[in-house]
Scaffold this motif. Structure first.
Motif, PDB file in Angstrom:
ATOM      1  N   LEU A   7      24.166  -2.342  44.118  1.00 34.68           N
ATOM      2  CA  LEU A   7      25.049  -2.929  45.104  1.00 34.68           C
ATOM      3  C   LEU A   7      24.456  -4.294  45.450  1.00 34.68           C
ATOM      4  O   LEU A   7      23.298  -4.380  45.854  1.00 34.68           O
ATOM      5  N   CYS A   8      25.236  -5.344  45.282  1.00 39.09           N
ATOM      6  CA  CYS A   8      24.789  -6.682  45.662  1.00 39.09           C
ATOM      7  C   CYS A   8      25.493  -7.049  46.952  1.00 39.09           C
ATOM      8  O   CYS A   8      26.728  -7.168  46.994  1.00 39.09           O
ATOM      9  N   TYR A   9      24.715  -7.191  48.018  1.00 39.31           N
ATOM     10  CA  TYR A   9      25.260  -7.425  49.350  1.00 39.31           C
ATOM     11  C   TYR A   9      25.035  -8.869  49.755  1.00 39.31           C
ATOM     12  O   TYR A   9      23.891  -9.285  49.978  1.00 39.31           O
ATOM     13  N   LEU A  10      26.111  -9.638  49.853  1.00 30.46           N
ATOM     14  CA  LEU A  10      26.049 -11.023  50.286  1.00 30.46           C
ATOM     15  C   LEU A  10      26.377 -11.055  51.776  1.00 30.46           C
ATOM     16  O   LEU A  10      27.546 -10.974  52.183  1.00 30.46           O
ATOM     17  N   ASP A  11      25.336 -11.156  52.595  1.00 32.51           N
ATOM     18  CA  ASP A  11      25.474 -11.079  54.043  1.00 32.51           C
ATOM     19  C   ASP A  11      25.888 -12.440  54.603  1.00 32.51           C
ATOM     20  O   ASP A  11      25.282 -13.463  54.277  1.00 32.51           O
ATOM     21  N   GLU A  12      26.924 -12.437  55.461  1.00 36.17           N
ATOM     22  CA  GLU A  12      27.471 -13.672  56.048  1.00 36.17           C
ATOM     23  C   GLU A  12      27.822 -14.676  54.947  1.00 36.17           C
ATOM     24  O   GLU A  12      27.361 -15.821  54.934  1.00 36.17           O
ATOM     25  N   VAL A  13      28.692 -14.246  54.063  1.00 39.55           N
ATOM     26  CA  VAL A  13      28.996 -15.017  52.857  1.00 39.55           C
ATOM     27  C   VAL A  13      29.617 -16.379  53.176  1.00 39.55           C
ATOM     28  O   VAL A  13      29.430 -17.335  52.410  1.00 39.55           O
ATOM     29  N   VAL A  14      30.334 -16.503  54.293  1.00 36.06           N
ATOM     30  CA  VAL A  14      30.972 -17.791  54.575  1.00 36.06           C
ATOM     31  C   VAL A  14      29.975 -18.870  54.966  1.00 36.06           C
ATOM     32  O   VAL A  14      30.343 -20.046  55.067  1.00 36.06           O
ATOM     33  N   GLU A  15      28.725 -18.492  55.188  1.00 34.33           N
ATOM     34  CA  GLU A  15      27.701 -19.516  55.444  1.00 34.33           C
ATOM     35  C   GLU A  15      27.369 -20.286  54.171  1.00 34.33           C
ATOM     36  O   GLU A  15      26.810 -21.381  54.229  1.00 34.33           O
ATOM     37  N   ALA A  16      27.684 -19.712  53.004  1.00 32.59           N
ATOM     38  CA  ALA A  16      27.431 -20.398  51.730  1.00 32.59           C
ATOM     39  C   ALA A  16      28.545 -21.403  51.441  1.00 32.59           C
ATOM     40  O   ALA A  16      29.684 -21.243  51.897  1.00 32.59           O
ATOM     41  N   ARG A  17      28.218 -22.427  50.682  1.00 30.31           N
ATOM     42  CA  ARG A  17      29.221 -23.412  50.296  1.00 30.31           C
ATOM     43  C   ARG A  17      30.259 -22.773  49.383  1.00 30.31           C
ATOM     44  O   ARG A  17      29.958 -21.875  48.598  1.00 30.31           O
ATOM     45  N   GLN A  18      31.496 -23.266  49.452  1.00 30.35           N
ATOM     46  CA  GLN A  18      32.564 -22.681  48.652  1.00 30.35           C
ATOM     47  C   GLN A  18      32.330 -22.869  47.159  1.00 30.35           C
ATOM     48  O   GLN A  18      32.715 -22.020  46.356  1.00 30.35           O
ATOM     49  N   ASP A  19      31.667 -23.976  46.772  1.00 29.28           N
ATOM     50  CA  ASP A  19      31.389 -24.166  45.354  1.00 29.28           C
ATOM     51  C   ASP A  19      30.317 -23.211  44.852  1.00 29.28           C
ATOM     52  O   ASP A  19      30.151 -23.030  43.647  1.00 29.28           O
ATOM     53  N   THR A  20      29.585 -22.600  45.786  1.00 33.97           N
ATOM     54  CA  THR A  20      28.627 -21.559  45.411  1.00 33.97           C
ATOM     55  C   THR A  20      29.314 -20.210  45.311  1.00 33.97           C
ATOM     56  O   THR A  20      29.073 -19.439  44.372  1.00 33.97           O
ATOM     57  N   VAL A  21      30.209 -19.934  46.250  1.00 34.51           N
ATOM     58  CA  VAL A  21      30.872 -18.628  46.296  1.00 34.51           C
ATOM     59  C   VAL A  21      31.725 -18.375  45.058  1.00 34.51           C
ATOM     60  O   VAL A  21      31.852 -17.226  44.605  1.00 34.51           O
TER      61      VAL A  21
END
Length: 276
Positions: free
Chosen positions: A110-124
């Motif tokens: 399971l890969c859990y990306l916590d608070e994903v919107v803190e990352a840049r959209q070009d990363t997401v």
């Protein structure tokens, strides 16, 4: 698959297993719904306020499903390379180092990306090929296409209360996930959680919950967020350690929440109501 790689993958998977059962108090059908999503390989999105139990839930589900858990705390400086990997140079030359997303895809975690919107959209956007029928991760710099392990599942979380036009998930990302809503539990359940996790009596835990309810009523009226369940557990832990309840509340509940003097006075008054 080469035997050497199999051994390495097995060692990596064992390293990330959750070995002891995390204590989690279900508040609805979230466990059954997540199990169904995991069985169908559906990526999942957990939405809810700070400190309401999203991360504990993911840890509990990883234990329940018997799968490794790799957690990434997202931030605005995180790049795509931080997720997928990069070439490193050491005394033996150049070598490739998998990032957490690539490692999770290889070993079925399971890969859990916590608070994903803190990352840049070009990363997401690098997660997109893993969240549809393809279930692959292109490593362009390495010239490799990683096919996700059958047990791999991507889970993301965020707090909708903090989102804005500048920090939100694009529709092209949102619509790749199923979603579960989380919130602070109703009072009786939250009291049981605080009593268990903080090691205090139900009576003390109930008073802490009442203080939190007062603060949550002030959300949007001077506070961005009310007191979280996590903060209540911190306060309970201090009380269990011998700190006076009113002092514990000031340290763990009021002072972390705001620097506004008037708001602090209002919250201190709420504390005094239940811990004179």
């Amino acid at each position: 698959m080469p035997a050497a790689f199999s051994a390495t993958a097995a060692d990596s998977a064992a390293q990330y297993l959750v070995r002891a059962e995390p204590w989690y108090h279900p508040v609805g059908d979230e466990v059954a719904h997540f199990e169904a999503a995991a069985a169908s390989r559906m990526p999942m999105m957990l939405k809810g306020p700070t400190g309401c139990g999203k991360s504990r839930f993911v840890e509990y589900m990883a234990w329940r499903l018997g799968r490794p858990l790799i957690t990434v705390a997202c931030n605005e400086d995180m790049t795509a390379a931080d997720l997928v990997g990069r070439f490193l140079i050491d005394r033996e030359g150049t070598r490739w180092q998998d990032g957490p997303l690539t490692l999770a895809a290889r070993i079925g975690a399971l890969c859990y990306l916590d608070e994903v919107v803190e990352a840049r959209q070009d990363t997401v956007v690098v997660i997109h090929p893993l969240t549809d029928h393809r279930r692959v991760l292109p490593l362009d710099k390495k010239g490799e296409l990683v096919e996700a392990h059958p047990d791999f599942q991507l889970v993301i979380s965020y707090n909708p209360g903090y989102q804005s036009l500048m920090k939100d998930l694009k529709p092209s990302t949102r619509q790749r996930f199923g979603a579960l809503d989380f919130d602070y539990p109703e009072s009786a359940v939250e009291t049981a959680i605080v009593a268990h996790e903080g090691g205090v009596s139900e009576e003390v835990a109930g008073r802490l919950v009442q203080v939190a309810l007062r603060s949550r009523n002030l959300k949007g009226h001077g506070l961005d967020e009310g007191m979280s369940t996590r903060l209540l557990i911190y306060a309970a832990t201090l009380i269990r350690s011998g700190v006076a309840p009113a002092d514990a509340c000031r340290i763990a509940l009021v002072r972390p929440l705001t620097d506004d003097v008037d708001m602090r006075d209002a919250l201190d008054a709420a504390v005094a109501t239940f811990f004179a």
